[in-house]
Enzyme design. Structure first.
Site, PDB file in Angstrom:
ATOM      1  N   HIS A   4     -11.316  38.501   2.264  1.00 40.76           N
ATOM      2  CA  HIS A   4     -11.237  39.962   2.089  1.00 40.76           C
ATOM      3  C   HIS A   4     -11.877  40.575   3.331  1.00 40.76           C
ATOM      4  O   HIS A   4     -13.081  40.447   3.555  1.00 40.76           O
ATOM      5  CB  HIS A   4     -12.002  40.333   0.813  1.00 40.76           C
ATOM      6  N   LYS A  33      -5.704  50.634  -1.439  1.00 42.36           N
ATOM      7  CA  LYS A  33      -6.667  51.023  -0.404  1.00 42.36           C
ATOM      8  C   LYS A  33      -6.586  49.989   0.694  1.00 42.36           C
ATOM      9  O   LYS A  33      -6.619  48.782   0.417  1.00 42.36           O
ATOM     10  CB  LYS A  33      -8.038  51.077  -1.064  1.00 42.36           C
ATOM     11  N   LYS A  41      -8.149  48.362   4.106  1.00 41.59           N
ATOM     12  CA  LYS A  41      -9.398  48.286   4.854  1.00 41.59           C
ATOM     13  C   LYS A  41      -9.044  48.224   6.332  1.00 41.59           C
ATOM     14  O   LYS A  41      -8.384  47.267   6.766  1.00 41.59           O
ATOM     15  CB  LYS A  41     -10.184  47.039   4.456  1.00 41.59           C
ATOM     16  N   ASP A  89      -9.848  52.877   4.014  1.00 40.67           N
ATOM     17  CA  ASP A  89     -11.306  52.858   4.076  1.00 40.67           C
ATOM     18  C   ASP A  89     -11.682  52.311   5.443  1.00 40.67           C
ATOM     19  O   ASP A  89     -11.362  51.166   5.773  1.00 40.67           O
ATOM     20  CB  ASP A  89     -11.879  51.972   2.963  1.00 40.67           C
ATOM     21  N   LYS A  92     -20.908  54.824  -7.011  1.00 39.67           N
ATOM     22  CA  LYS A  92     -21.225  53.391  -7.138  1.00 39.67           C
ATOM     23  C   LYS A  92     -22.571  53.255  -7.834  1.00 39.67           C
ATOM     24  O   LYS A  92     -23.571  53.797  -7.346  1.00 39.67           O
ATOM     25  CB  LYS A  92     -21.262  52.721  -5.761  1.00 39.67           C
ATOM     26  N   GLU A 109     -11.634  51.941  -8.387  1.00 43.33           N
ATOM     27  CA  GLU A 109     -11.241  50.686  -7.716  1.00 43.33           C
ATOM     28  C   GLU A 109     -12.002  49.537  -8.375  1.00 43.33           C
ATOM     29  O   GLU A 109     -12.465  48.616  -7.687  1.00 43.33           O
ATOM     30  CB  GLU A 109     -11.552  50.776  -6.215  1.00 43.33           C
TER      31      GLU A 109
HETATM   32  C1  MUC Z   1     -16.086  49.737   0.113  1.00 43.33           C
HETATM   33  O1  MUC Z   1     -16.505  50.037   1.213  1.00 43.33           O
HETATM   34  O2  MUC Z   1     -15.538  50.613  -0.520  1.00 43.33           O
HETATM   35  C2  MUC Z   1     -14.685  48.441  -2.298  1.00 43.33           C
HETATM   36  C3  MUC Z   1     -13.412  47.990  -2.398  1.00 43.33           C
HETATM   37  C4  MUC Z   1     -13.202  47.115  -1.328  1.00 43.33           C
HETATM   38  O3  MUC Z   1     -12.195  46.500  -1.056  1.00 43.33           O
HETATM   39  O4  MUC Z   1     -14.322  47.064  -0.574  1.00 43.33           O
HETATM   40  C5  MUC Z   1     -15.345  47.730  -1.248  1.00 43.33           C
HETATM   41  C6  MUC Z   1     -16.337  48.364  -0.417  1.00 43.33           C
HETATM   42 MG    MG Z   2     -15.827  52.132   1.036  1.00 37.63          MG
END
Ligand code: MUC
Ligand code: MG
Length: 373
Positions: A22, A167, A169, A198, A273, A327
């Site tokens: 991941h 989402k 990254k 993100d 969170k 999420e």
């Molecule tokens: C984040 O920064 O949001 C949450 C979902 C994901 O894939 O990473 C986390 C951390």
């Molecule tokens: Mg994040």
């Protein structure tokens, strides 16, 4: 009647494999490390909680090892002998004696809530004032690092009706390559899915100004934490100019951070969170600040396993509005469970149990097998 006392607290580090690497801007996870909290009380009831982070010290100020050490050496001793049923008093005692440490406190608060729910025969959501929904929409993160693989993964999720919010990254790569990757995925999925990004603080303001405009113009629905959490001026300017809404994630490391971000107009969505606020009750204080300020809400994760995920979910189902969904997919990223019954995901939603406490039971054999020796 004599009070029910907290008798013993344990923090257990558990290393679990993930279904695939991941990839985040600051770290690539090859596995996930959970910190499981057990709080044993004098009435024989045990509460369970979770204090999990991402990437050791790459993401936040606490690592799995520091969380365990601080519970073993400091926080646990503050709670042993205290009234197990008075969660306000227990958490106040921790807050007075220990600064920060919100991840550790979140696991402890979750475990106390779980124990109290089991004691009273109530789900944690009801201890938090009562749920207004039974399930939560759950996004999935596409983070294989490969465009074709990510599209394939998204198509599979749509087919099996598990996720329709994705989402992505980004931020680790060169910005134009990242934008190309995101736009290709949005074009492949079209109106069938909500696509969001993100950036995990990876851009500076000069890069973010242009990139946010391009992302907004190409149908990206939300941009999470594009720049550093400490660049407040930049966050305010981006929030005013970006065509896609800006969500604060790393910028919120406490309830007080949430207040000052809202007061400054530095984000139009907050990622909630439990770990970064100090527990399921603490995260609801951030939610109330957001509601009062007109900031929209999203139920975030630190990629916790089943326990941290349901501790978050019990708080999120009490919220009036959760405009951007959640999420809470952490358990789905893991190949192994340490609870007897896994959380149920169905029809794009996570179902939140109505059984007492968090609604989970530890699988002792599996926990012992995966616990770090
Ligand atoms: C984040 O920064 O949001 C949450 C979902 C994901 O894939 O990473 C986390 C951390
Ligand atoms: Mg994040």
């Amino acid at each position: 009647m004599s009070p029910i006392l907290i008798e013993r607290i344990q923090a257990i580090i558990v290393d679990l494999p993930t279904i695939r690497p991941h990839k985040l801007a600051m770290h690539t996870m090859q596995q996930q490390t959970l910190v499981i909290i057990r709080v044993r009380c004098s009435d024989g009831i045990e509460g369970i909680g979770e204090s999990t982070t991402i990437g050791g010290l790459a993401y936040g100020n606490e690592s799995p090892e520091s969380i365990k050490q601080n519970i073993d050496s400091h926080l646990g001793a503050l709670l042993v002998g205290q009234d197990a049923a008075n969660i306000n008093a227990a958490m106040l005692r921790l807050d007075k004696a220990a600064k920060g440490n919100t991840f550790a406190k979140s696991g402890l608060e979750s475990a106390l809530l779980d124990a109290q729910g089991k004691r009273l025969g109530l789900p944690v959501s009801e201890l938090l004032g009562g749920r207004v929904r039974d399930s939560l929409e759950v996004a999935w993160t596409l983070a294989s690092g490969d465009t074709a693989k990510d599209i394939e993964e998204a198509e599979r999720m749509l087919d099996i009706r598990r996720h329709r919010i994705f989402k992505l990254k980004i931020g680790a790569g060169e910005v134009n390559a990242d934008l190309k990757h995101v736009i290709a995925i949005k074009q492949a999925l079209g109106e069938r899915a909500s696509v969001r990004v993100d950036v995990n603080q990876a851009w500076d303001e000069s890069v973010a100004m242009r990139a946010c405009r391009i992302l907004g113009d190409n149908g990206i629905d939300l941009i999470e934490q594009p720049i550093s959490r400490i660049n407040r001026g930049g966050q305010i300017r981006l929030n005013q100019r970006s065509p896609a809404p800006i969500m604060a994630d790393e910028s919120i490391e406490s309830v007080e951070d949430a207040f000052s971000l809202a007061a400054d107009g530095a984000a139009s969505i907050f990622a909630l969170k439990i770990a970064k606020n100090g527990g399921p009750r603490a995260v609801l204080r951030t939610a109330q600040i957001a509601e009062a300020a007109g900031v929209a809400l999203y139920g975030g994760t630190m990629l916790e396993g089943a326990i941290g995920t349901l501790a978050s979910a019990h708080a999120f189902v009490t919220l009036n509005k959760l405009t951007w969904g959640t999420e809470l997919f952490g358990p789905l990223l893991l190949t192994e469970e340490i609870v007897t019954e896994a959380p149920v995901y169905r029809d794009f939603q996570l179902e939140v149990p109505r059984t007492p406490g968090l609604g989970l039971t530890l699988d002792e054999e599996r926990l012992a097998f995966f616990a770090r020796k």
